[in-house]
Design a protein around this motif. Structure first.
Motif, short mmCIF file in Angstrom:
data_model
loop_
_atom_site.label_atom_id
_atom_site.label_comp_id
_atom_site.label_asym_id
_atom_site.label_seq_id
_atom_site.Cartn_x
_atom_site.Cartn_y
_atom_site.Cartn_z
N GLU A 6 0.80 -1.23 0.00
CA GLU A 6 0.00 0.00 0.00
C GLU A 6 0.83 1.27 0.00
O GLU A 6 0.28 2.36 0.06
N LYS A 7 2.16 1.12 -0.04
CA LYS A 7 3.01 2.30 0.00
C LYS A 7 3.96 2.33 -1.18
O LYS A 7 4.39 1.29 -1.66
N CYS A 8 4.29 3.55 -1.62
CA CYS A 8 5.26 3.73 -2.68
C CYS A 8 6.58 3.07 -2.27
O CYS A 8 7.07 3.28 -1.16
N GLY A 9 7.16 2.27 -3.18
CA GLY A 9 8.40 1.58 -2.87
C GLY A 9 9.60 2.50 -2.74
O GLY A 9 10.67 2.09 -2.31
N HIS A 10 9.42 3.78 -3.10
CA HIS A 10 10.54 4.73 -3.01
C HIS A 10 10.36 5.72 -1.88
O HIS A 10 11.23 5.86 -1.04
N CYS A 11 9.22 6.41 -1.83
CA CYS A 11 9.05 7.48 -0.83
C CYS A 11 8.06 7.10 0.27
O CYS A 11 7.85 7.88 1.20
N CYS A 24 4.39 5.75 -6.47
CA CYS A 24 3.35 6.76 -6.53
C CYS A 24 3.46 7.58 -7.80
O CYS A 24 2.49 8.22 -8.22
N SER A 25 4.63 7.59 -8.45
CA SER A 25 4.81 8.43 -9.63
C SER A 25 5.91 7.85 -10.51
O SER A 25 6.70 7.00 -10.06
N ASP A 26 5.97 8.33 -11.75
CA ASP A 26 7.06 7.91 -12.64
C ASP A 26 8.41 8.36 -12.10
O ASP A 26 9.42 7.67 -12.26
N GLN A 27 8.41 9.54 -11.43
CA GLN A 27 9.66 10.04 -10.84
C GLN A 27 10.20 9.05 -9.81
O GLN A 27 11.39 8.76 -9.78
N CYS A 28 9.30 8.54 -8.95
CA CYS A 28 9.74 7.62 -7.91
C CYS A 28 10.20 6.29 -8.53
O CYS A 28 11.17 5.70 -8.06
N ARG A 29 9.50 5.84 -9.57
CA ARG A 29 9.91 4.60 -10.23
C ARG A 29 11.32 4.75 -10.80
O ARG A 29 12.19 3.90 -10.62
N ALA A 30 11.58 5.89 -11.46
CA ALA A 30 12.89 6.14 -12.05
C ALA A 30 13.96 6.28 -10.98
O ALA A 30 15.06 5.71 -11.09
N ALA A 31 13.63 7.01 -9.90
CA ALA A 31 14.61 7.22 -8.82
C ALA A 31 14.96 5.89 -8.16
O ALA A 31 16.12 5.63 -7.85
N ALA A 32 13.95 5.03 -7.97
CA ALA A 32 14.20 3.73 -7.35
C ALA A 32 15.10 2.88 -8.25
O ALA A 32 16.00 2.19 -7.77
N LEU A 45 19.29 0.18 2.01
CA LEU A 45 18.49 0.06 3.23
C LEU A 45 18.49 1.38 3.99
O LEU A 45 17.45 1.86 4.45
N MET A 46 19.67 2.01 4.11
CA MET A 46 19.75 3.29 4.83
C MET A 46 18.91 4.35 4.12
O MET A 46 18.23 5.14 4.77
N GLY A 47 18.97 4.36 2.80
CA GLY A 47 18.18 5.33 2.06
C GLY A 47 16.70 5.11 2.28
O GLY A 47 15.93 6.07 2.46
N ARG A 48 16.29 3.85 2.30
CA ARG A 48 14.88 3.54 2.49
C ARG A 48 14.43 3.96 3.89
O ARG A 48 13.37 4.56 4.06
N LEU A 49 15.25 3.65 4.90
CA LEU A 49 14.90 4.04 6.27
C LEU A 49 14.84 5.55 6.42
O LEU A 49 13.96 6.08 7.08
N ASN A 50 15.79 6.23 5.78
CA ASN A 50 15.78 7.70 5.87
C ASN A 50 14.52 8.26 5.23
O ASN A 50 13.95 9.24 5.74
#
Ligand SMILES: [Zn+2]
Length: 127
Positions: A6-11, A24-32, A45-50
């Motif tokens: 249920e949550k964006c895999g990036h933000c 949630c967006s093409d930007q997040c897909r590209a950034a991921a 992992l650190m980036g995801r936690l942050n």
């Protein structure tokens, strides 16, 4: 790692729409995609936690524009707040335990309610 559907895999923003959506967006897909290519697993992992911590702080900030608010727990969950992650704890002399995400903190109240607080004076006291 299990993907939270249920949550964006990036933000970690809450997702709406199709059940198979992961971002949630093409930007997040590209950034991921870029992160996967360039970072080792520990950095990922650190980036995801942050990002989760940053999102948690943003939720607390948005839900308590006056710096202090009492809300139902489900309001935070609906905004994508993740109760597993926080930056530090603060015990008060009266025995309350606050969880903080940077400069915003919360206290669990009876009946599924949450008290949100903000301010550096809380951190100063924690020393
Ligand atoms: Zn996103």
């Amino acid at each position: 790692m299990e993907q939270d559907r249920e949550k964006c895999g990036h933000c970690s923003a809450p997702l709406s729409g199709r059940a198979d959506k992961r971002y949630c967006s093409d930007q997040c897909r590209a950034a991921a995609g870029n992160l996967r290519k360039h970072l080792d697993p520990a950095q990922q992992l650190m980036g995801r936690l942050n990002r989760v911590l940053g999102h948690n702080r943003q939720v607390l900030c948005q839900l308590s524009p006056q710096g202090k608010a009492i809300l139902r727990r489900e309001v935070l969950l609906m905004a994508g707040f993740d109760f597993r992650y926080f930056t530090h704890l603060h015990h008060t002399p009266t025995g309350n335990l606050y969880h903080f995400c940077y400069d915003y903190g919360y206290l669990l109240l009876p009946e599924e309610r949450i008290l949100i607080v903000n301010g550096h004076h809380w951190l100063d006291k924690a020393a």
